[in-house]
Write an enzyme that holds these catalytic residues in place. Sequence first.
Site, PDB file in Angstrom:
ATOM      1  N   ASP A   1      -2.300   6.417  -3.008  1.00 52.45           N
ATOM      2  CA  ASP A   1      -2.569   7.085  -1.738  1.00 52.45           C
ATOM      3  C   ASP A   1      -1.522   8.161  -1.499  1.00 52.45           C
ATOM      4  OD1 ASP A   1      -0.653   5.004  -1.379  1.00 52.45           O
ATOM      5  OD2 ASP A   1      -0.911   5.126   0.795  1.00 52.45           O
TER       6      ASP A   1
ATOM      7  N   GLU B   1       0.661   2.495   0.296  1.00 55.01           N
ATOM      8  CA  GLU B   1       2.119   2.644   0.416  1.00 55.01           C
ATOM      9  C   GLU B   1       2.497   3.553   1.578  1.00 55.01           C
ATOM     10  OE1 GLU B   1       6.182   4.205  -0.320  1.00 55.01           O
ATOM     11  OE2 GLU B   1       4.301   5.317  -0.140  1.00 55.01           O
TER      12      GLU B   1
END
Length: 264
Positions: A74, A139
Amino acid sequence: PHLEDLFSFLRFPSISTASEHADDVRACGEWLKNKLTGMGLSVELHETPGHPVVVARNQHKQGLKTVLIYGHYDVQPVDPIELWDTPPFEPVLKDGRIWGRGSTDNKGQMMAHVLGVEKTLKEQGELPVNLIFLFEGEEEIGSPNLVPFIESHKEQLACDIIAVSDTGMVARGVPTMGYGLRGITCCEVTVKGPTGDLHSGCYGGAVANPINVLTKMIASLHDDNNHITIPGFYDKVEELSAEERAEMAKAPFSLEAYKKALNI
């Protein structure tokens, strides 16, 4: 072909903080799964209450060390978009650098590991270690589902060493092994004072200003040598050895370059 693999990976707008990009995050995870499967690894895409976790492994053998490589697919949001010189999800190569969201956090490092494993498998047919890839898609929002996932898959994720490359390099062209990072602890502190404004001539010195109290509290967290004063803070911190300090001293460092990076 390796560069195109990375560019394909970077083109996914896998912004985990934006709900409208949930499908893009998932599509990025699916792409990663297909890439790893095509390399001959055993791959699973695990559902979580949020975004998927991708776990891949080679055929594990007795007697070999197990290495777990972590990464996240991400990325951060791209606003303000008008400040970009090129579209954030259309990576371009300029002056020997790749410009695009996620190219250094963390898709570039991830693909360096993935492509290195792919090359080794093609040339040697196997790896010298038991490998586990653990790639998450959350994250940038604090990995809310990673800890529960790890706790429920402890046996499958057992390893001898973990490599995390979501970091930087001390200098261009200098391989860098980072084995210590600072963390962050967030908390909210409320200091209560009078319910209204007080006249300083009548109350000054008798009633503490909450702002002054708060600034003293913040200042007390460090001493004059910038050491943290919270009791027990250093109890589990290992002292650097003379050998470690000597090795760190060999790392190239330019004060001017450091200032330039900070726009000082």
